[in-house]
Motif scaffolding. Structure first.
Motif, PDB file in Angstrom:
ATOM      1  N   TRP A   1      57.022  -1.876   9.785  1.00 53.10           N
ATOM      2  CA  TRP A   1      56.525  -2.039  10.963  1.00 53.10           C
ATOM      3  C   TRP A   1      55.234  -1.231  11.302  1.00 53.10           C
ATOM      4  CZ3 TRP A   1      55.987  -4.405  15.425  1.00 53.10           C
ATOM      5  CH2 TRP A   1      55.512  -3.832  16.426  1.00 53.10           C
ATOM      6  N   TYR A   2      55.188  -0.158  10.784  1.00 55.86           N
ATOM      7  CA  TYR A   2      53.944   0.543  10.837  1.00 55.86           C
ATOM      8  C   TYR A   2      52.674   0.136   9.993  1.00 55.86           C
ATOM      9  CZ  TYR A   2      56.434   4.148  13.720  1.00 55.86           C
ATOM     10  OH  TYR A   2      56.766   4.923  14.514  1.00 55.86           O
ATOM     11  N   ALA A   3      53.108  -0.304   8.849  1.00 59.54           N
ATOM     12  CA  ALA A   3      52.328  -0.763   8.007  1.00 59.54           C
ATOM     13  C   ALA A   3      51.463  -2.214   8.403  1.00 59.54           C
ATOM     14  CB  ALA A   3      52.809  -1.158   6.517  1.00 59.54           C
ATOM     15  N   THR A   4      52.695  -3.004   9.214  1.00 56.20           N
ATOM     16  CA  THR A   4      52.048  -4.208   9.872  1.00 56.20           C
ATOM     17  C   THR A   4      50.905  -3.959  10.973  1.00 56.20           C
ATOM     18  OG1 THR A   4      54.095  -5.545   9.174  1.00 56.20           O
ATOM     19  CG2 THR A   4      52.748  -6.453  10.891  1.00 56.20           C
ATOM     20  N   LEU A   5      51.423  -2.993  11.903  1.00 53.48           N
ATOM     21  CA  LEU A   5      50.509  -2.659  12.874  1.00 53.48           C
ATOM     22  C   LEU A   5      49.224  -1.976  12.548  1.00 53.48           C
ATOM     23  CD1 LEU A   5      50.587  -2.268  15.974  1.00 53.48           C
ATOM     24  CD2 LEU A   5      51.670  -0.182  15.855  1.00 53.48           C
ATOM     25  N   ALA A   6      49.136  -1.514  11.481  1.00 56.52           N
ATOM     26  CA  ALA A   6      48.087  -0.634  11.110  1.00 56.52           C
ATOM     27  C   ALA A   6      47.059  -1.838  10.379  1.00 56.52           C
ATOM     28  CB  ALA A   6      48.206   0.187   9.990  1.00 56.52           C
ATOM     29  N   ALA A   7      47.626  -2.950   9.853  1.00 53.86           N
ATOM     30  CA  ALA A   7      47.041  -4.143   9.505  1.00 53.86           C
ATOM     31  C   ALA A   7      46.389  -5.042  10.464  1.00 53.86           C
ATOM     32  CB  ALA A   7      48.134  -5.142   8.648  1.00 53.86           C
ATOM     33  N   VAL A   8      47.418  -5.033  11.371  1.00 55.96           N
ATOM     34  CA  VAL A   8      46.744  -5.939  12.662  1.00 55.96           C
ATOM     35  C   VAL A   8      45.350  -5.135  13.278  1.00 55.96           C
ATOM     36  CG1 VAL A   8      47.256  -6.606  15.105  1.00 55.96           C
ATOM     37  CG2 VAL A   8      48.749  -7.045  13.125  1.00 55.96           C
ATOM     38  N   LEU A   9      45.465  -3.832  13.459  1.00 58.23           N
ATOM     39  CA  LEU A   9      44.437  -3.136  14.081  1.00 58.23           C
ATOM     40  C   LEU A   9      43.139  -3.188  13.031  1.00 58.23           C
ATOM     41  CD1 LEU A   9      46.040  -0.015  15.249  1.00 58.23           C
ATOM     42  CD2 LEU A   9      45.100  -1.783  16.557  1.00 58.23           C
ATOM     43  N   SER A  10      43.370  -3.142  11.556  1.00 58.90           N
ATOM     44  CA  SER A  10      42.251  -3.370  10.639  1.00 58.90           C
ATOM     45  C   SER A  10      41.906  -4.698  10.823  1.00 58.90           C
ATOM     46  CB  SER A  10      42.793  -3.024   9.346  1.00 58.90           C
ATOM     47  OG  SER A  10      43.226  -1.763   9.371  1.00 58.90           O
ATOM     48  N   GLY A  11      42.840  -5.797  10.951  1.00 57.22           N
ATOM     49  CA  GLY A  11      42.200  -7.171  10.982  1.00 57.22           C
ATOM     50  C   GLY A  11      41.340  -7.402  12.056  1.00 57.22           C
ATOM     51  N   LEU A  12      41.796  -7.057  13.302  1.00 60.31           N
ATOM     52  CA  LEU A  12      40.938  -7.106  14.456  1.00 60.31           C
ATOM     53  C   LEU A  12      39.267  -6.474  14.128  1.00 60.31           C
ATOM     54  CD1 LEU A  12      43.353  -6.483  17.262  1.00 60.31           C
ATOM     55  CD2 LEU A  12      42.620  -8.888  16.485  1.00 60.31           C
ATOM     56  N   LEU A  13      39.624  -5.258  13.557  1.00 61.46           N
ATOM     57  CA  LEU A  13      38.331  -4.708  13.490  1.00 61.46           C
ATOM     58  C   LEU A  13      37.423  -5.474  12.288  1.00 61.46           C
ATOM     59  CD1 LEU A  13      36.779  -2.133  13.607  1.00 61.46           C
ATOM     60  CD2 LEU A  13      37.965  -1.091  12.160  1.00 61.46           C
ATOM     61  N   PHE A  14      38.078  -5.936  11.385  1.00 59.59           N
ATOM     62  CA  PHE A  14      37.512  -6.764  10.237  1.00 59.59           C
ATOM     63  C   PHE A  14      36.488  -7.723  10.974  1.00 59.59           C
ATOM     64  CE2 PHE A  14      37.098 -10.248   7.430  1.00 59.59           C
ATOM     65  CZ  PHE A  14      36.530  -9.706   6.366  1.00 59.59           C
ATOM     66  N   THR A  15      37.093  -8.378  11.792  1.00 58.19           N
ATOM     67  CA  THR A  15      36.229  -9.621  12.612  1.00 58.19           C
ATOM     68  C   THR A  15      35.166  -8.806  13.420  1.00 58.19           C
ATOM     69  OG1 THR A  15      37.938 -10.951  12.546  1.00 58.19           O
ATOM     70  CG2 THR A  15      36.416 -11.520  14.087  1.00 58.19           C
ATOM     71  N   VAL A  16      35.559  -7.928  14.293  1.00 54.72           N
ATOM     72  CA  VAL A  16      34.568  -7.354  14.976  1.00 54.72           C
ATOM     73  C   VAL A  16      33.422  -6.506  14.133  1.00 54.72           C
ATOM     74  CG1 VAL A  16      34.064  -5.412  16.916  1.00 54.72           C
ATOM     75  CG2 VAL A  16      36.132  -6.888  17.061  1.00 54.72           C
ATOM     76  N   ALA A  17      33.662  -5.961  13.241  1.00 51.98           N
ATOM     77  CA  ALA A  17      32.625  -5.549  12.398  1.00 51.98           C
ATOM     78  C   ALA A  17      31.880  -6.407  11.251  1.00 51.98           C
ATOM     79  CB  ALA A  17      33.326  -4.205  11.231  1.00 51.98           C
ATOM     80  N   HIS A  18      32.302  -7.540  11.529  1.00 53.03           N
ATOM     81  CA  HIS A  18      31.679  -8.622  10.620  1.00 53.03           C
ATOM     82  C   HIS A  18      29.924  -8.430  10.405  1.00 53.03           C
ATOM     83  CE1 HIS A  18      29.815 -12.384   9.138  1.00 53.03           C
ATOM     84  NE2 HIS A  18      30.772 -12.364   8.281  1.00 53.03           N
ATOM     85  N   PRO A  19      29.436  -8.309  11.691  1.00 55.07           N
ATOM     86  CA  PRO A  19      27.726  -8.394  11.671  1.00 55.07           C
ATOM     87  C   PRO A  19      27.121  -7.165  11.024  1.00 55.07           C
ATOM     88  CG  PRO A  19      28.874  -8.824  13.686  1.00 55.07           C
ATOM     89  CD  PRO A  19      29.936  -8.175  13.015  1.00 55.07           C
ATOM     90  N   VAL A  20      27.760  -6.156  10.848  1.00 59.63           N
ATOM     91  CA  VAL A  20      27.139  -4.952  10.382  1.00 59.63           C
ATOM     92  C   VAL A  20      27.295  -4.304   8.986  1.00 59.63           C
ATOM     93  CG1 VAL A  20      27.277  -3.931  12.903  1.00 59.63           C
ATOM     94  CG2 VAL A  20      29.071  -3.367  11.409  1.00 59.63           C
ATOM     95  N   PHE A  21      26.573  -3.639   8.469  1.00 56.95           N
ATOM     96  CA  PHE A  21      26.534  -3.185   7.167  1.00 56.95           C
ATOM     97  C   PHE A  21      27.005  -4.024   6.212  1.00 56.95           C
ATOM     98  CE2 PHE A  21      27.233   0.605   9.701  1.00 56.95           C
ATOM     99  CZ  PHE A  21      26.288   1.231   9.407  1.00 56.95           C
TER     100      PHE A  21
END
Length: 270
Positions: free
Chosen positions: A77-97
């Protein structure tokens, strides 16, 4: 073709599922099969790069989340929740670096810490390794960075496949054929492989990538006591080292242009 600087919202759901899938596969490899986090994540990256190339990058990002120690996450459960947060950040951070090695691991690291800081009792820790292992660690890290960079810039392999192959070789062989420092060497090689994923437009050649790997090796050694067991830590180390070398290169380029008397074009006024 997607322009750099564009947030691909239409692909957010696909990226999210890929990150979650990479996380759970890696986490299961560690928790259920007893694989080392490095080997588990490397194999997930290699398989994704060969079988599902279109989403190999977000899958690999998820693999770094899944490297987190089961003792810290405690459940899927915690692994999945961390993955969801990272997945959202993955899309948001796409334009930088874009094209800077270690960005995927840093993305994973942020998602992991957002879960672990409020829930984990304590991170894994250990003493700073003895000075006798410093030179081997730095040397292997430089080799890992150069090998990954060479494979993905001078062959048909993409950065994910190159890093996964280098990580798998290091993770499987070094702990077996080297003394007690084998696991540390494997960690340094894998961390440096993320630096080797860098686009040549950011860091142009093996010499500079080797210097980046040296920086990675040093930081891996001296951050041993901190946030141990956190997925994405190795990638974050690589990201910082890549930014440092990239900054040096840009500074040198500015000085060289200034020496030649280059003046940027003035904006026209109306």
């Amino acid at each position: 073709m997607i322009d750099e600087g564009t947030v691909v919202i239409s692909e957010a759901h696909q990226n999210l599922l890929a990150v979650v899938g990479g996380t759970l596969l890696t986490f299961a490899g560690v928790a259920e099969l007893g694989m080392s986090p490095i080997v588990a994540a490397s194999l997930v990256g290699v398989i994704a790069a060969i079988v599902i190339q279109g989403v190999a990058v977000p899958v690999y990002c998820g693999a770094f989340v899944g490297m987190t120690s089961p003792e810290l996450f405690g459940s899927y459960w915690y692994a999945t929740l961390a993955a969801v947060l990272s997945g959202l950040l993955f899309t948001v951070a796409h334009p930088v670096f874009h094209g800077v090695g270690g960005k995927l691991g840093t993305t994973a690291f942020v998602g992991v810490l957002m879960i672990l800081v409020p829930t984990a009792g304590s991170f894994q820790s250990g003493p700073i390794p003895s000075q006798r292992v410093l030179l081997p660690v730095v040397g292997f890290a430089a080799l890992g960075a150069i090998s990954t960079f060479t494979v993905h810039t001078r062959s048909a392999a993409d950065p994910v496949l190159a890093s996964g192959l280098v990580g798998a070789v290091g993770g499987l062989l070094l702990p077996v054929f080297v003394d007690a420092s084998g696991e540390l060497l494997a960690a340094a090689v894998y961390s440096a492989s993320f630096a080797g994923m860098t686009d040549p437009k950011r860091i142009p050649n093996e010499w500079w990538i080797g210097a980046t790997g040296i920086g990675v090796g040093l930081v891996v050694v001296y951050t041993t006591p901190f946030v141990g067991g956190s997925g994405g830590k190795l990638g974050t180390i690589a990201f910082g080292s890549c930014l440092g070398i990239h900054g040096i290169l840009r500074t040198l380029n500015i000085f060289e242009l200034s020496r030649r008397g280059y003046q940027p074009p003035k904006e026209e006024t109306t």
